[in-house]
Design an enzyme around this catalytic site. Structure first.
Site, PDB file in Angstrom:
ATOM      1  N   ALA A   1       0.828  -1.213   0.000  1.00 44.73           N
ATOM      2  CA  ALA A   1       0.000   0.000   0.000  1.00 44.73           C
ATOM      3  C   ALA A   1       0.862   1.263   0.000  1.00 44.73           C
ATOM      4  O   ALA A   1       0.430   2.318  -0.465  1.00 44.73           O
ATOM      5  CB  ALA A   1      -0.916  -0.001   1.226  1.00 44.73           C
TER       6      ALA A   1
ATOM      7  N   VAL B   1      -0.903 -10.557   6.973  1.00 44.34           N
ATOM      8  CA  VAL B   1      -0.010 -11.688   6.663  1.00 44.34           C
ATOM      9  C   VAL B   1       0.150 -12.668   7.827  1.00 44.34           C
ATOM     10  O   VAL B   1       0.773 -13.709   7.671  1.00 44.34           O
ATOM     11  CB  VAL B   1       1.377 -11.220   6.170  1.00 44.34           C
ATOM     12  CG1 VAL B   1       1.277 -10.486   4.848  1.00 44.34           C
ATOM     13  CG2 VAL B   1       2.110 -10.394   7.231  1.00 44.34           C
TER      14      VAL B   1
ATOM     15  N   TYR C   1      13.955  -6.832  15.472  1.00 42.37           N
ATOM     16  CA  TYR C   1      13.807  -6.649  14.021  1.00 42.37           C
ATOM     17  C   TYR C   1      14.922  -7.398  13.293  1.00 42.37           C
ATOM     18  O   TYR C   1      14.681  -8.145  12.331  1.00 42.37           O
ATOM     19  CB  TYR C   1      13.865  -5.150  13.707  1.00 42.37           C
ATOM     20  CG  TYR C   1      13.750  -4.796  12.249  1.00 42.37           C
ATOM     21  CD1 TYR C   1      12.510  -4.590  11.657  1.00 42.37           C
ATOM     22  CD2 TYR C   1      14.890  -4.656  11.458  1.00 42.37           C
ATOM     23  CE1 TYR C   1      12.407  -4.261  10.314  1.00 42.37           C
ATOM     24  CE2 TYR C   1      14.795  -4.337  10.118  1.00 42.37           C
ATOM     25  CZ  TYR C   1      13.555  -4.132   9.558  1.00 42.37           C
ATOM     26  OH  TYR C   1      13.456  -3.806   8.222  1.00 42.37           O
TER      27      TYR C   1
END
Ligand SMILES: NC(=O)c1ccc[n+]([C@@H]2O[C@H](COP(=O)([O-])OP(=O)(O)OC[C@H]3O[C@@H](n4cnc5c(N)ncnc54)[C@H](O)[C@@H]3O)[C@@H](O)[C@H]2O)c1
Ligand SMILES: CC/C=C\C[C@H](O)/C=C/C=C\C=C\C=C\[C@@H](O)[C@@H](O)C/C=C\CCC(=O)O
Length: 256
Positions: A14, A65, A151
């Site tokens: 997006a 997801v 991360y």
């Protein structure tokens, strides 16, 4: 592989890097499914892309997801509206150090779920025609990142998944290539959002100083590297892209 005429699903497209991937691939004649959790932004991006490339070239399907059902629905809608899928780009990702389980679920879980579904739907051993999966890791998937340990761990795990499922043992069975793209820092919303959910107050200051000192890497440069990877990358390839350098492949330190 030939991009022109391919049907490609991109998660998290997006905005940010995913949107730049969609633009670069549409420019080269692919058909794109933008799959994103943010329906408002996704629909607005698709309207913009349709105005340039035509309504039959790009669709939006809402997708988290972390959900098997969502991922399967994206696949089915893409086949119905655009044709059999040739490529999946697992791009959706977040940088939330304070809720590590969410970061693992989206970054690693999303790539794992998507890659396994792609093998099931595209695998020649499952009646498919083969294809390509590109997982978006990061330069901090192949080096340490003191500013975002959670991360970085998810991005390292993605490299492990790619090197293992991207082994020719699996390709001989499925005809599906599995690859990784490892970009350095691009100033998208991910960075701003990561600052709000940083590992510690010390990190906020250090990351802000570090990122303002980095040479600018644009989303378009990263998208051109994705095109290179799709066009010429071998199975299991991990391609790093940094500002003001040619993109380069990295190998595992131990090869046996
Ligand atoms: N920006 C960077 O510096 C950088 C560098 C290397 C790798 N990456 C990776 O590239 C990818 C894209 O990052 P970006 O910088 O464009 O980020 P971004 O925040 O601009 O865009 C991420 C997109 O993913 C979507 N998304 C988030 N959670 C989702 C979910 N659960 N299901 C579906 N969609 C979801 C968001 O709505 C958004 O559209 C991420 O995997 C990121 O880790 C980014
Ligand atoms: C935090 C999430 C934001 C973006 C993540 C993204 O995937 C990209 C990251 C890009 C670059 C990261 C580089 C990390 C570098 C470290 O390994 C290290 O080289 C920096 C170490 C110390 C810096 C200390 C300092 O200069 O103050």
């Amino acid at each position: 592989m030939e991009i022109k005429g391919s049907v490609i699903i991109i998660t998290g497209a997006a905005r940010g890097l995913g949107k730049a991937f969609a633009e670069a691939l549409l420019d080269r004649g692919a058909k794109i499914c933008v799959a994103d959790i943010d329906s408002e932004q996704g629909q607005s991006t698709v309207a913009e892309l349709q105005a340039k490339h035509g309504e039959d070239s790009v669709i939006f399907v809402s997708c988290n997801v972390t959900s098997d059902d969502d991922f399967k629905a994206v696949w089915d809608a893409t086949v119905e509206k655009l044709g059999p899928v040739n490529v999946l780009i697992n791009n959706a990702g977040i940088g939330n150090e304070q809720e590590w389980d969410k970061t693992v679920a989206v970054n690693l879980g999303g790539c794992m779920r998507g890659t396994l579904l792609a093998l099931d739907r595209m695998g020649t051993n499952k009646g498919g025609s083969g294809g390509v999966v590109v997982n978006i890791s990061s330069i901090v998937g192949v080096k340490a990142n003191p500013f975002g340990p959670v991360y970085s761990a998810t991005k390292h795990a993605i490299i492990g998944l790619v090197r293992s499922l991207g082994h020719d043992f699996h390709f001989k069975i499925s005809g599906v290539k599995v690859q990784a793209l490892c970009p350095s820092l691009v100033k998208t919303e991910l960075l701003a959002n990561s600052m709000k959910k940083a590992f510690s107050p010390e990190v906020v200051q250090a990351l802000s100083k570090f990122s303002s000192g980095l040479k600018d890497l644009t989303s378009e440069t990263v998208a051109n590297s994705l095109v290179k990877l799709l066009e010429e990358g071998r199975n299991g390839a991990c391609l790093v892209v940094e500002a003001e350098k040619d993109p380069y492949y990295v190998e595992a330190p131990i090869s046996s």
